[in-house]
Design a protein around this motif. Structure first.
Motif, PDB file in Angstrom:
ATOM      1  N   GLU A  31       0.818  -1.222   0.000  1.00  0.00           N
ATOM      2  CA  GLU A  31       0.000   0.000   0.000  1.00  0.00           C
ATOM      3  C   GLU A  31       0.849   1.268   0.000  1.00  0.00           C
ATOM      4  O   GLU A  31       0.312   2.375   0.005  1.00  0.00           O
ATOM      5  CB  GLU A  31      -0.919   0.004   1.237  1.00  0.00           C
ATOM      6  CG  GLU A  31      -0.230   0.313   2.557  1.00  0.00           C
ATOM      7  CD  GLU A  31       0.479  -0.876   3.180  1.00  0.00           C
ATOM      8  OE1 GLU A  31       0.944  -0.754   4.320  1.00  0.00           O
ATOM      9  OE2 GLU A  31       0.571  -1.939   2.526  1.00  0.00           O
ATOM     10  N   HIS A  32       2.143   1.126  -0.019  1.00  0.00           N
ATOM     11  CA  HIS A  32       3.010   2.305   0.094  1.00  0.00           C
ATOM     12  C   HIS A  32       3.165   3.026  -1.240  1.00  0.00           C
ATOM     13  O   HIS A  32       2.808   2.520  -2.300  1.00  0.00           O
ATOM     14  CB  HIS A  32       4.372   1.884   0.643  1.00  0.00           C
ATOM     15  CG  HIS A  32       4.300   1.272   2.006  1.00  0.00           C
ATOM     16  ND1 HIS A  32       3.977   2.006   3.120  1.00  0.00           N
ATOM     17  CD2 HIS A  32       4.475  -0.003   2.433  1.00  0.00           C
ATOM     18  CE1 HIS A  32       3.972   1.218   4.181  1.00  0.00           C
ATOM     19  NE2 HIS A  32       4.266  -0.006   3.790  1.00  0.00           N
ATOM     20  N   GLN A  33       3.701   4.240  -1.147  1.00  0.00           N
ATOM     21  CA  GLN A  33       3.933   5.055  -2.332  1.00  0.00           C
ATOM     22  C   GLN A  33       5.338   4.765  -2.876  1.00  0.00           C
ATOM     23  O   GLN A  33       6.291   4.659  -2.113  1.00  0.00           O
ATOM     24  CB  GLN A  33       3.798   6.544  -1.972  1.00  0.00           C
ATOM     25  CG  GLN A  33       2.415   6.904  -1.442  1.00  0.00           C
ATOM     26  CD  GLN A  33       2.387   8.278  -0.792  1.00  0.00           C
ATOM     27  OE1 GLN A  33       3.425   8.866  -0.519  1.00  0.00           O
ATOM     28  NE2 GLN A  33       1.191   8.794  -0.530  1.00  0.00           N
ATOM     29  N   VAL A  34       5.427   4.676  -4.200  1.00  0.00           N
ATOM     30  CA  VAL A  34       6.704   4.428  -4.864  1.00  0.00           C
ATOM     31  C   VAL A  34       7.016   5.625  -5.757  1.00  0.00           C
ATOM     32  O   VAL A  34       6.141   6.115  -6.481  1.00  0.00           O
ATOM     33  CB  VAL A  34       6.647   3.141  -5.713  1.00  0.00           C
ATOM     34  CG1 VAL A  34       7.959   2.933  -6.466  1.00  0.00           C
ATOM     35  CG2 VAL A  34       6.344   1.934  -4.836  1.00  0.00           C
ATOM     36  N   ALA A  35       8.256   6.085  -5.674  1.00  0.00           N
ATOM     37  CA  ALA A  35       8.669   7.210  -6.510  1.00  0.00           C
ATOM     38  C   ALA A  35       9.942   6.838  -7.275  1.00  0.00           C
ATOM     39  O   ALA A  35      10.801   6.115  -6.764  1.00  0.00           O
ATOM     40  CB  ALA A  35       8.915   8.455  -5.662  1.00  0.00           C
ATOM     41  N   ILE A  36      10.016   7.337  -8.495  1.00  0.00           N
ATOM     42  CA  ILE A  36      11.204   7.121  -9.331  1.00  0.00           C
ATOM     43  C   ILE A  36      11.756   8.484  -9.732  1.00  0.00           C
ATOM     44  O   ILE A  36      11.065   9.265 -10.389  1.00  0.00           O
ATOM     45  CB  ILE A  36      10.837   6.300 -10.589  1.00  0.00           C
ATOM     46  CG1 ILE A  36      10.314   4.916 -10.164  1.00  0.00           C
ATOM     47  CG2 ILE A  36      12.050   6.157 -11.507  1.00  0.00           C
ATOM     48  CD1 ILE A  36       9.806   4.082 -11.297  1.00  0.00           C
ATOM     49  N   PRO A  37      12.969   8.798  -9.326  1.00  0.00           N
ATOM     50  CA  PRO A  37      13.553  10.093  -9.704  1.00  0.00           C
ATOM     51  C   PRO A  37      13.726  10.210 -11.217  1.00  0.00           C
ATOM     52  O   PRO A  37      13.977   9.213 -11.902  1.00  0.00           O
ATOM     53  CB  PRO A  37      14.918  10.092  -8.993  1.00  0.00           C
ATOM     54  CG  PRO A  37      14.782   9.086  -7.896  1.00  0.00           C
ATOM     55  CD  PRO A  37      13.844   8.034  -8.425  1.00  0.00           C
ATOM     56  N   MET A  38      13.615  11.416 -11.717  1.00  0.00           N
ATOM     57  CA  MET A  38      13.830  11.654 -13.141  1.00  0.00           C
ATOM     58  C   MET A  38      15.229  11.204 -13.555  1.00  0.00           C
ATOM     59  O   MET A  38      15.432  10.699 -14.674  1.00  0.00           O
ATOM     60  CB  MET A  38      13.644  13.145 -13.442  1.00  0.00           C
ATOM     61  CG  MET A  38      13.762  13.485 -14.925  1.00  0.00           C
ATOM     62  SD  MET A  38      12.452  12.699 -15.921  1.00  0.00           S
ATOM     63  CE  MET A  38      11.037  13.719 -15.451  1.00  0.00           C
ATOM     64  N   THR A  39      16.203  11.335 -12.650  1.00  0.00           N
ATOM     65  CA  THR A  39      17.565  10.887 -12.936  1.00  0.00           C
ATOM     66  C   THR A  39      17.596   9.392 -13.224  1.00  0.00           C
ATOM     67  O   THR A  39      18.337   8.930 -14.098  1.00  0.00           O
ATOM     68  CB  THR A  39      18.491  11.211 -11.744  1.00  0.00           C
ATOM     69  OG1 THR A  39      18.458  12.613 -11.497  1.00  0.00           O
ATOM     70  CG2 THR A  39      19.919  10.775 -12.026  1.00  0.00           C
ATOM     71  N   VAL A  40      16.796   8.615 -12.506  1.00  0.00           N
ATOM     72  CA  VAL A  40      16.722   7.170 -12.729  1.00  0.00           C
ATOM     73  C   VAL A  40      16.110   6.878 -14.092  1.00  0.00           C
ATOM     74  O   VAL A  40      16.584   6.005 -14.838  1.00  0.00           O
ATOM     75  CB  VAL A  40      15.914   6.489 -11.594  1.00  0.00           C
ATOM     76  CG1 VAL A  40      15.590   5.040 -11.948  1.00  0.00           C
ATOM     77  CG2 VAL A  40      16.692   6.559 -10.284  1.00  0.00           C
TER      78      VAL A  40
END
Length: 458
Positions: A29-38
């Motif tokens: 249920e957690h939030q996942v983020a992907i940096p633009m750098t990735v």
């Protein structure tokens, strides 16, 4: 991941998505983020002949599918992750590269520093939010923690915490096996001896297709487990040690068990691990040649191995694919020479063998996109594969194909992999109850007295 009162924002590093392209789906249920750098790193790595290109493309496709038609604002705030019939749970967002209001603590000359600075800025702007960096790079995790950012390894596909807990494929018992069991029923069937025994608590926990050895010379193969009852096939030790494949005989009972599994047509996956020189490759090659040249069970042998840098470098070498692969497959030709050491002309025998045996050297990229029928697929250096790569290769096995995986968990050369996160460890644990699979950890260093002493003392 641990349960918290509020969702955590897990920020994924590039190496996590290469290790497991489906990683963003594994945070409940957690939030996942992907940096633009990735995203930029994935875009740079998605093309070319290196072995990570396919993982990058798969990760990009999943990100695109998850974000769908979301607006830029929704992409930044978080798009719900659809989870089949259970509906959306958790979210995926992209962290945009924005100049920080404060001076960045780390020089932004490398991408790792850019990501850490971005997370520091995010934590300062949203102090109520729990942010955790997820990376396979231990040095990046150390830098993040030094800057006050929580960081952890990606361990979703890590099935064991200590490789000493990993099955060896057999259990060696002191004394007599028969003194440890209660009721025994024995029957003869088609020249084989079967024992149905009831456990009395004196045996270790066992899995399907593991072997039991005692000091009295008994060797049993566990073929069925029903509660506290085992069905065991009696394998006579003298017969095992007398096995032969292409002139090669086992040097000890562990090599004999490995050769038995390699020659068994009902075993479709053989996983051999062990220290350098324990006989993994030569046993597999001898069994493979025997079953293509003599019994004609397989039409061809396909040999590949995972070597760091191989797929990046192979495209720049001159010659055919087989010629390009030759520098990295020296271990195979070395073992072919060992099989014909007693011949009058060893090089002539090896050349003749290579001309006659349907033996093909292939890069891992070639293996990915193919399906192999009635072949023996030999994969060397499996400890350098990720669990996802291991799955990708093994699922290429078609009808009548046998897969043999060889590796040494003490010799991992791939960045971001450890003995517990290696695809070889994952394979061993996942297939421990597969009715058509056998795992054997080979013992000793039979190369020479010198090699044995070096293994033990250096």
């Amino acid at each position: 991941m641990d349960d918290h009162a509020k969702p955590i924002l897990y920020v994924l590093d590039t190496n996590v998505l290469i290790h497991d392209p489906n990683a963003l789906l594994n945070f409940q249920e957690h939030q996942v983020a992907i940096p633009m750098t990735v995203l930029e790193e994935l875009d740079r790595l998605k093309t070319g002949k290196h072995s990570t290109a396919a993982e990058c493309r798969q990760a990009i496709r999943l990100i695109d599918r998850t974000l769908g038609e979301a607006t830029p604002e929704q992409v930044e705030n978080g798009v719900p992750i659809q989870r089949g019939k259970s509906g959306p749970r958790g979210s995926l967002s992209i962290l945009m590269n924005r100049p920080s209001a404060q001076q960045s603590p780390l020089p932004e000359t490398i991408n790792d520093n850019r990501i850490i600075n971005q997370l520091l800025d995010l934590s300062q702007r949203q102090p109520e939010r729990d942010v955790v960096l997820v990376s396979k790079d231990i040095n990046m995790r150390l830098k993040a923690r030094a800057c006050g950012i929580a960081a952890e390894d990606y361990q979703t596909d890590q099935l064991v915490d200590d490789i000493s807990l990993l099955s060896r494929g057999y259990h060696t018992l002191s004394g007599s096996f028969w003194e440890r069991v209660g009721k025994v029923e024995t029957r003869q069937e088609l020249g084989r001896t079967w024992h149905r025994v009831r456990l009395t608590g004196n045996l270790p926990a066992v899995n399907l297709n593991e072997f039991i050895l005692d000091e009295q010379g008994f060797v049993g193969w566990i073929k069925h487990i029903d509660g506290d009852e085992l069905l065991i096939l009696d394998l006579y030790q003298d017969k095992l040690l007398g096995l032969e494949a292409w002139g090669l005989q086992p040097r000890d009972i562990y090599q004999a068990l490995a050769l038995y599994a390699l020659l068994d047509p009902d075993i479709h996956l053989v996983n051999l691990s062990g220290a350098a020189g324990s006989g993994k490759t030569i046993l597999a090659l001898a069994a493979a040649i025997e079953q293509t040249m003599v019994s004609k069970r397989y039409r061809r042998i396909i040999v590949t191995r995972s070597v760091q840098g191989l797929d990046e470098d192979i495209g720049f070498l001159p010659g055919t694919e087989a010629e390009k692969m030759e520098p990295w497959l020296g271990a195979i030709t070395d073992n072919l020479e060992a099989l014909h050491m007693e011949d009058e002309s060893t090089p002539g025998s090896v050349d003749y063998l290579l001309q006659r045996v349907p033996l093909q050297f292939k890069s891992l990229n070639y293996i990915r996109g193919r399906s192999f029928q009635q072949s023996l697929l030999l994969i060397d250096e499996c400890q350098n594969l990720t669990p996802h790569q291991m799955k990708t290769i093994i699922t290429r096995a078609g009808s009548g194909t046998k897969v043999v995986c060889l590796g040494n968990l003490a010799q991992i050369d791939t960045p971001y992999l450890s003995a517990t996160s290696s695809g070889l460890t994952y394979l061993t644990e996942r297939f421990k109850d597969f009715a058509h699979g056998v795992h054997i950890t080979l013992q000793g260093v039979p190369r020479s007295v010198l090699a044995e002493y070096a293994e033990a003392n250096m």
